[in-house]
Scaffold this active site. Structure first.
Site, PDB file in Angstrom:
ATOM      1  N   ASP A   1       8.942  -8.110   0.673  1.00 42.79           N
ATOM      2  CA  ASP A   1       8.653  -8.269  -0.759  1.00 42.79           C
ATOM      3  C   ASP A   1       9.560  -9.291  -1.435  1.00 42.79           C
ATOM      4  O   ASP A   1       9.334  -9.675  -2.579  1.00 42.79           O
ATOM      5  CB  ASP A   1       8.771  -6.911  -1.475  1.00 42.79           C
ATOM      6  CG  ASP A   1       7.638  -5.970  -1.072  1.00 42.79           C
ATOM      7  OD1 ASP A   1       6.603  -6.458  -0.585  1.00 42.79           O
ATOM      8  OD2 ASP A   1       7.794  -4.752  -1.243  1.00 42.79           O
TER       9      ASP A   1
ATOM     10  N   SER B   1       8.134   2.178  -4.477  1.00 40.01           N
ATOM     11  CA  SER B   1       7.695   2.823  -3.226  1.00 40.01           C
ATOM     12  C   SER B   1       7.984   4.320  -3.256  1.00 40.01           C
ATOM     13  O   SER B   1       7.162   5.137  -2.822  1.00 40.01           O
ATOM     14  CB  SER B   1       8.425   2.208  -2.030  1.00 40.01           C
ATOM     15  OG  SER B   1       7.951   0.910  -1.799  1.00 40.01           O
TER      16      SER B   1
ATOM     17  N   GLN C   1       3.070   1.139   5.001  1.00 39.81           N
ATOM     18  CA  GLN C   1       1.871   1.748   4.400  1.00 39.81           C
ATOM     19  C   GLN C   1       1.013   2.374   5.491  1.00 39.81           C
ATOM     20  O   GLN C   1       0.474   3.470   5.318  1.00 39.81           O
ATOM     21  CB  GLN C   1       1.088   0.702   3.619  1.00 39.81           C
ATOM     22  CG  GLN C   1       1.873   0.190   2.411  1.00 39.81           C
ATOM     23  CD  GLN C   1       1.115  -0.820   1.584  1.00 39.81           C
ATOM     24  OE1 GLN C   1       0.041  -1.269   1.969  1.00 39.81           O
ATOM     25  NE2 GLN C   1       1.685  -1.196   0.457  1.00 39.81           N
TER      26      GLN C   1
ATOM     27  N   LYS D   1      -1.075 -10.077   0.778  1.00 37.87           N
ATOM     28  CA  LYS D   1      -0.439  -9.252  -0.267  1.00 37.87           C
ATOM     29  C   LYS D   1      -1.271  -9.396  -1.551  1.00 37.87           C
ATOM     30  O   LYS D   1      -2.433  -9.772  -1.495  1.00 37.87           O
ATOM     31  CB  LYS D   1       1.019  -9.676  -0.462  1.00 37.87           C
ATOM     32  CG  LYS D   1       1.917  -9.335   0.728  1.00 37.87           C
ATOM     33  CD  LYS D   1       2.128  -7.835   0.856  1.00 37.87           C
ATOM     34  CE  LYS D   1       3.039  -7.471   2.007  1.00 37.87           C
ATOM     35  NZ  LYS D   1       3.037  -6.039   2.301  1.00 37.87           N
TER      36      LYS D   1
HETATM   37  C1  S3P Z   1       5.250  -0.791   0.677  1.00 36.11           C
HETATM   38  C2  S3P Z   1       5.291  -1.381   1.892  1.00 36.11           C
HETATM   39  C3  S3P Z   1       5.160  -2.835   2.080  1.00 36.11           C
HETATM   40  C4  S3P Z   1       5.436  -3.586   0.798  1.00 36.11           C
HETATM   41  C5  S3P Z   1       4.736  -2.991  -0.385  1.00 36.11           C
HETATM   42  C6  S3P Z   1       5.141  -1.551  -0.583  1.00 36.11           C
HETATM   43  C7  S3P Z   1       5.328   0.680   0.617  1.00 36.11           C
HETATM   44  O1  S3P Z   1       3.844  -3.109   2.530  1.00 36.11           O
HETATM   45  O2  S3P Z   1       5.067  -4.941   0.939  1.00 36.11           O
HETATM   46  O3  S3P Z   1       5.070  -3.706  -1.550  1.00 36.11           O
HETATM   47  O4  S3P Z   1       5.627   1.224  -0.457  1.00 36.11           O
HETATM   48  O5  S3P Z   1       5.099   1.301   1.653  1.00 36.11           O
HETATM   49  P1  S3P Z   1       3.483  -3.005   4.088  1.00 36.11           P
HETATM   50  O6  S3P Z   1       3.988  -1.694   4.525  1.00 36.11           O
HETATM   51  O7  S3P Z   1       2.016  -3.073   4.226  1.00 36.11           O
HETATM   52  O8  S3P Z   1       4.183  -4.181   4.699  1.00 36.11           O
END
Ligand code: S3P
Length: 447
Positions: free
Chosen positions: A334, A22, A165, A361
């Site tokens: 995750d 991330s 996200q 996902k």
């Molecule tokens: C992430 C946010 C999560 C996570 C993904 C990475 C990120 O998704 O599941 O693997 O880096 O912002 P969501 O924000 O859509 O839940």
């Protein structure tokens, strides 16, 4: 490629895992909007982060390798050919964060991805970014998606889905367009975007809302605690917010380390992971392990590049169960596939709810987990928004199916260590999406 998996006699050791995915995405993508270079130490060599690196290059960022770091030099101006198509591969984070950047700049391009990414919902970012003034052209809210960016309008947004996200897409759009944005979260999600913006720039304010004492209407002699706002956190950018540049040193990825900590938990033995990210929005798995009976020790805690890190040692114990729902599910989003595996070896029934997000996902992770639990003989019940796993018995080796999803492949590769007899997993190379060295690290901890 099918991979043979064998049970472990013992588990243990001290390891490091690759850099946090991330954080790496954000470092690469923020360089598009920076005014001077961003140097990144420990950028992970996985397919998802490579997608963000390539996306940055498509928008004119120059990437150079210098000894132990990558240097991302921003373009003088953003002017990609409107015929440009950025392929984000399997990476939802690349697609959604890049959409925010394009939406807030006066450019036009197309974003696409692999089959899995083309099936994932984009409406969650299209809606707020359209409200801000960007234009999107796609079918049914899915990739491929053409984006026409504009100078955007100031925006206040309460996240309707607890997604880092979506939050990041809106913040990046505001940053790109130099407009005021405020994003409010009822359930707190990972905060790497905000922390990195603060570390590499100026003008980012994070407001944590905490309960305040108010008069109790039922008893005038008493006070009670009440939230002054209907949300827990607000991130605020102004028209003056800028990203200059600087250095990001990426800690190890907690969501990758979780697989190895799970091996310690199930075996009752000890695993230490050094240099691991300890951002509180990412450490819920450690809290969960403690709640079900493991010992967790954190040492050498320091903050570097705005993110805490340290050494974490997990020792397994007699595992019990604990219901996961609400904000806890979001914090563990995750880690749910590996939690389902841990639950199979714990006593009682572990119930996981409020996890409908898992259906959108990289695969439908609830269905994928259920199928693989069935294959190893674990009793479970699948729900629309979760799963209940009955644990505590001895299970046999199985032919697992990854559905091309890295976290499913890794979760059931860990399960195979504790099964009677041999197992296999199909398409094992899908671990390259987040951790190409997964099986090497597994060999290090396994005897
Ligand atoms: C992430 C946010 C999560 C996570 C993904 C990475 C990120 O998704 O599941 O693997 O880096 O912002 P969501 O924000 O859509 O839940």
């Amino acid at each position: 490629m099918n991979r043979e998996l064998s049970p472990a006699r013992r588990i243990g050791g001290t390891i490091v895992v690759p850099g946090d995915k991330s954080i790496a995405h954000r470092a690469a993508l923020l360089s598009i909007l920076a005014s001077s270079p961003i140097e990144v130490i420990n950028f992970p060599d996985n397919a998802d982060c490579l997608s963000s690196l390539k996306a940055a290059e498509s928008l004119g960022v120059k990437v150079a390798k210098e000894s132990n770091k990558l240097v991302f030099t921003p373009p003088d101006s953003l002017s990609p050919d409107p015929e440009t198509t950025v392929d984000c591969g399997n990476s939802g984070t690349t697609a959604r964060l890049l959409s925010g950047i394009v939406a807030g700049t006066e450019i036009e391009l197309t974003i696409t991805g692999d089959e899995s990414l083309q099936s994932r919902p984009m409406k969650r970012i299209i809606d707020p970014l359209t409200e801000m003034g960007a234009e999107f052209f796609c079918e049914d809210g899915r990739l491929p998606m053409r984006i026409r960016g504009h100078k955007l309008l100031p925006f206040e947004y309460r996240l309707p889905v607890a997604s880092a996200q979506v939050k990041s897409a809106v913040l990046l759009a505001g940053l790109a367009s130099n407009c005021t944005v405020a994003v409010q979260e009822e359930i707190v999600t990972r905060n790497h975007t905000e922390l990195m913006m603060q570390h590499l720039g100026k003008g980012v304010e994070i407001r944590k809302i905490t309960p305040v004492p108010v008069q109790d209407p039922l008893d005038p002699r008493k006070k009670k605690m009440q939230m002054p706002e209907p949300f827990k956190r607000e991130t605020h950018l102004t028209s003056q917010t800028r990203i200059t540049g600087g250095t990001i040193d990426i800690p190890g990825d907690m969501s990758t380390a979780a697989f190895f900590f799970a091996a310690a938990a199930i075996s009752g033995e000890t695993i230490t992971v050094e240099n691991i990210g300890l951002n509180p929005t990412r450490t819920a798995f450690l809290d969960y392990l403690k709640l079900i009976g493991c010992k967790v020790v954190i040492e050498n805690k320091v903050t570097i590049s705005g993110e805490p890190r340290g050494t974490v040692t997990v020792t397994g114990g007699k595992l019990s169960h604990r219901k996961i729902s609400g904000s806890m599910t979001v914090a563990l989003i995750d880690e749910i596939p590996i939690i389902a595996v841990v639950a199979a070896f714990a006593s009682g029934t572990t119930v996981i709810r409020d996890a409908a997000e898992l259906r959108v996902k990289e695969s439908d992770r609830l269905a994928a987990v259920a199928e693989n639990l069935s294959r190893m003989g674990v009793k479970h019940g699948i729900l629309e928004d979760g799963i209940a796993v009955e644990g505590g018995h001895e299970f046999t080796g199985a032919d697992f199916v990854s559905y091309g999803d890295h976290r499913i492949a890794m979760a059931f590769s860990i399960a195979s260590l504790f099964l009677v007899g041999h197992s296999t997993i199909d398409d094992a190379e899908c671990v390259n999406i987040s951790c190409p060295t997964f099986y090497d690290i597994l060999d290090q901890i396994k005897q």
